[in-house]
Design a protein around this motif. Sequence first.
Motif, PDB file in Angstrom:
ATOM      1  N   SER A  74      -4.181   6.826  16.937  1.00  0.00           N
ATOM      2  CA  SER A  74      -3.053   6.118  17.553  1.00  0.00           C
ATOM      3  C   SER A  74      -2.132   5.585  16.462  1.00  0.00           C
ATOM      4  N   ALA A  75      -0.842   5.661  16.708  1.00  0.00           N
ATOM      5  CA  ALA A  75       0.147   5.308  15.680  1.00  0.00           C
ATOM      6  C   ALA A  75       0.743   3.927  15.929  1.00  0.00           C
ATOM      7  N   ALA A 115       2.216   5.121  11.169  1.00  0.00           N
ATOM      8  CA  ALA A 115       0.964   5.654  10.632  1.00  0.00           C
ATOM      9  C   ALA A 115      -0.194   5.298  11.547  1.00  0.00           C
ATOM     10  N   THR A 116      -1.287   6.034  11.390  1.00  0.00           N
ATOM     11  CA  THR A 116      -2.523   5.776  12.119  1.00  0.00           C
ATOM     12  C   THR A 116      -3.528   5.094  11.198  1.00  0.00           C
ATOM     13  N   SER A 117      -4.503   4.432  11.769  1.00  0.00           N
ATOM     14  CA  SER A 117      -5.531   3.788  10.940  1.00  0.00           C
ATOM     15  C   SER A 117      -6.370   4.828  10.209  1.00  0.00           C
ATOM     16  N   SER A 118      -6.596   5.974  10.832  1.00  0.00           N
ATOM     17  CA  SER A 118      -7.348   7.040  10.168  1.00  0.00           C
ATOM     18  C   SER A 118      -6.612   7.535   8.933  1.00  0.00           C
ATOM     19  N   ASP A 119      -5.302   7.739   9.060  1.00  0.00           N
ATOM     20  CA  ASP A 119      -4.505   8.168   7.906  1.00  0.00           C
ATOM     21  C   ASP A 119      -4.509   7.120   6.804  1.00  0.00           C
ATOM     22  N   LEU A 120      -4.425   5.853   7.181  1.00  0.00           N
ATOM     23  CA  LEU A 120      -4.386   4.806   6.164  1.00  0.00           C
ATOM     24  C   LEU A 120      -5.725   4.693   5.438  1.00  0.00           C
ATOM     25  N   SER A 121      -6.837   5.001   6.103  1.00  0.00           N
ATOM     26  CA  SER A 121      -8.119   5.048   5.390  1.00  0.00           C
ATOM     27  C   SER A 121      -8.095   6.147   4.330  1.00  0.00           C
ATOM     28  N   THR A 122      -7.525   7.298   4.675  1.00  0.00           N
ATOM     29  CA  THR A 122      -7.367   8.380   3.697  1.00  0.00           C
ATOM     30  C   THR A 122      -6.530   7.911   2.510  1.00  0.00           C
ATOM     31  N   TYR A 123      -5.449   7.230   2.812  1.00  0.00           N
ATOM     32  CA  TYR A 123      -4.546   6.709   1.786  1.00  0.00           C
ATOM     33  C   TYR A 123      -5.255   5.695   0.889  1.00  0.00           C
ATOM     34  N   LEU A 124      -6.028   4.793   1.481  1.00  0.00           N
ATOM     35  CA  LEU A 124      -6.744   3.785   0.693  1.00  0.00           C
ATOM     36  C   LEU A 124      -7.808   4.423  -0.185  1.00  0.00           C
ATOM     37  N   ARG A 125      -8.448   5.475   0.302  1.00  0.00           N
ATOM     38  CA  ARG A 125      -9.437   6.169  -0.535  1.00  0.00           C
ATOM     39  C   ARG A 125      -8.764   6.751  -1.778  1.00  0.00           C
ATOM     40  N   TYR A 126      -7.586   7.313  -1.582  1.00  0.00           N
ATOM     41  CA  TYR A 126      -6.847   7.852  -2.727  1.00  0.00           C
ATOM     42  C   TYR A 126      -6.500   6.743  -3.724  1.00  0.00           C
ATOM     43  N   PRO A 145       0.276  16.182   1.022  1.00  0.00           N
ATOM     44  CA  PRO A 145      -0.861  16.424   0.114  1.00  0.00           C
ATOM     45  C   PRO A 145      -2.120  15.661   0.491  1.00  0.00           C
ATOM     46  N   LEU A 146      -1.986  14.469   1.063  1.00  0.00           N
ATOM     47  CA  LEU A 146      -3.159  13.683   1.452  1.00  0.00           C
ATOM     48  C   LEU A 146      -3.659  14.037   2.851  1.00  0.00           C
ATOM     49  N   GLY A 147      -2.948  14.903   3.545  1.00  0.00           N
ATOM     50  CA  GLY A 147      -3.368  15.289   4.891  1.00  0.00           C
ATOM     51  C   GLY A 147      -3.150  14.206   5.928  1.00  0.00           C
ATOM     52  N   MET A 148      -2.116  13.381   5.731  1.00  0.00           N
ATOM     53  CA  MET A 148      -1.818  12.291   6.668  1.00  0.00           C
ATOM     54  C   MET A 148      -0.924  12.829   7.794  1.00  0.00           C
ATOM     55  N   LYS A 149      -1.523  13.609   8.687  1.00  0.00           N
ATOM     56  CA  LYS A 149      -0.765  14.330   9.695  1.00  0.00           C
ATOM     57  C   LYS A 149      -0.221  13.422  10.800  1.00  0.00           C
ATOM     58  N   GLY A 150      -0.797  12.236  10.968  1.00  0.00           N
ATOM     59  CA  GLY A 150      -0.334  11.332  12.012  1.00  0.00           C
ATOM     60  C   GLY A 150       0.702  10.342  11.537  1.00  0.00           C
ATOM     61  N   SER A 151       1.193  10.522  10.303  1.00  0.00           N
ATOM     62  CA  SER A 151       2.135   9.556   9.715  1.00  0.00           C
ATOM     63  C   SER A 151       3.487  10.211   9.490  1.00  0.00           C
ATOM     64  N   THR A 192      -8.161  -1.560   6.676  1.00  0.00           N
ATOM     65  CA  THR A 192      -6.913  -1.434   7.416  1.00  0.00           C
ATOM     66  C   THR A 192      -7.004  -2.267   8.682  1.00  0.00           C
ATOM     67  N   VAL A 193      -6.012  -3.113   8.911  1.00  0.00           N
ATOM     68  CA  VAL A 193      -5.934  -3.908  10.142  1.00  0.00           C
ATOM     69  C   VAL A 193      -4.526  -3.752  10.694  1.00  0.00           C
ATOM     70  N   LEU A 194      -4.408  -3.100  11.846  1.00  0.00           N
ATOM     71  CA  LEU A 194      -3.122  -2.885  12.502  1.00  0.00           C
ATOM     72  C   LEU A 194      -3.150  -3.584  13.855  1.00  0.00           C
ATOM     73  N   THR A 195      -2.124  -4.383  14.153  1.00  0.00           N
ATOM     74  CA  THR A 195      -2.082  -5.074  15.436  1.00  0.00           C
ATOM     75  C   THR A 195      -0.736  -4.858  16.112  1.00  0.00           C
ATOM     76  N   ALA A 196      -0.794  -4.867  17.429  1.00  0.00           N
ATOM     77  CA  ALA A 196       0.412  -4.821  18.253  1.00  0.00           C
ATOM     78  C   ALA A 196       0.229  -5.857  19.348  1.00  0.00           C
ATOM     79  N   GLY A 197       1.178  -6.762  19.490  1.00  0.00           N
ATOM     80  CA  GLY A 197       1.056  -7.815  20.496  1.00  0.00           C
ATOM     81  C   GLY A 197       1.207  -9.184  19.880  1.00  0.00           C
TER      82      GLY A 197
END
Length: 582
Positions: free
Chosen positions: A103-104, A303-314, A262-268, A389-394
């Motif tokens: 989810s983005a 961005a998605t939380s999954s993509d940001l985990s990939t980014y943080l690993r890098y 390059p990082l495979g962040m397809k949801g961002s 990663t902590v993403l909030t809406a609301g």
Amino acid sequence: MTRLSVTSIFLAALSLINQIVADCSKYTPAFPSPDYSQKSPELLEAFNDISNTLSNLISKPVYNASSYSIEITSTDSTLWSTHHTAQDKNVSRPGAEEVNGESAYRIASITKTFTVLGLLYQDVAGNLSLDDTVDTYISDLRGHQRGSIPWKDITLRTLASQLSGIPRDFAQGDLFIEIPDATQYGFPPVSDAGLPTCDSYANYTPCTAKDFTDFLRSANPLFAPNQKSTYSNLAFDLLGLVLANVTGLSYEDYIRTAILEPLGMKGSSFIPPPDEFAVLPKGEAWYWDVDEGVQNPTGGLFATSSDLSTYLRYILTHFNGITPKLNWFHPASFTEGVNSFYGVPWEIFRTEKILSRTGRPVTFITKGGGLPGYITNIILVPEYSLGITVLTAGDTALMSKLREIITTKLIRATDKLAQRQAYEKYVGTYAAPHINTTLTVSLSPYQGLYVSEFISNGTDTFSALLAFFADRGANDITVQLFPTLLYRDEKNKRGELFRAVLDVVPRHSGGPPSVWDDFCVTNVDLLMYAGKPVGEVVFWNTDDGGYRFDRVEMSAFRVWLDRVGNDKHEADSSEGLSIQEL
């Protein structure tokens, strides 16, 4: 070496006594980062505790319209994640049916870290220099200006470090627009003549580069460059223009091709994802479609939380290897608090409150962001090789509560894990019996790994040193072993290099604490013997598949010591393991 020169060296060490107090004598990291591939009851318990605490929190009616995504990653993989979908959504535009890792969200100012990473890439490629002034790359900032910002003194580095001194915003945050009738607060009636004709001034029409530079050419600074840190979104909009000018691509295309793909962040993306993936806060769904235009470099990414985990690993695996010009996690300037700093562009926080019983600080490398309906945060903890990663809406108040719960419980559990693994790997007695040399490595939750006994060629070195320093105001001596994160054999990652640091503990005077008790310096490599550092200690594992270290090399003493006993429990320190309850 004469006795005079020997005494001089020890007196140099003794001169540090007044600086060696409780707050200064604990080197970090105290333990090597945990191996997360091993089974960890400590983390399992923490994740269960976090999950239960979050469930109780989010069940409160005030958060019925709030969603969140939380992920925790190591350098290798995601360790844990949890997501919550708001019960109360927009009726006409609800967004994602169920929030998950794909989810983005609008991640707002987290985008600044992508802008800086792109800048570092271009510096390494030789297409720009961090220490060039910004007008080198933006011609509109050269020549006659109606304002007084000294562009010739503002470098790309100062922009990225929040040290430029330029204003925060140019088309947002104006009370003339935000408040229906500002006169009720004492402001005089004014017209909109001369105000920007984009963004919040014009029903969120995207601002162009011309809108932006026209404002900058007439703007005045808050501070002189490099005088004082102050948050500026405009600084990163400028860096986005620089990237576009040096690459020949739009800023958005450059970030996509250089980082996201390059990082495979397809949801961002800088283009709003379809509503089926969108986390849309109730009452603020309209902002999902707002194009930030020239302001994308400061906060336009989805961005998605999954993509940001990939980014943080890098980032966790490359932060000190992207460019030789800087360690990306180091502070660049101060904020107003004694525990907070600006990085490039990180917001860095150091606190002793989480591991309060040990007195050891924890350092968080963070970047937060906020847009209508969204509060976001990424947090890196290099000492434990963790990314959060902590993403909030609301509800905007939810973030601070989530962050407090996650960081305190996670770091306390991870520190217990690090202690247990360090105990299993390093603690024990190592000896070279033929020359009567013995080293005993112990563990304390307060000090980390330390040397509890060292007999060298039949000499009890601790007794000899304490006798020397006792006449000069010392009460005790300690020798902490802390990891350098380097290897003797870097290619094969063998031979873990530690430094043994001698701390001389002064006798208490009995008077009140001094202001300068909190003054610290780092002085690791104080003494050598025949060209070798006295404090260098190397742990070797003689079994390629083993987990425990069986040999220790002490460089200055020209000796290799083997672990005493074949069973690891037999070799453990007599103190036994006592994991600190925090």
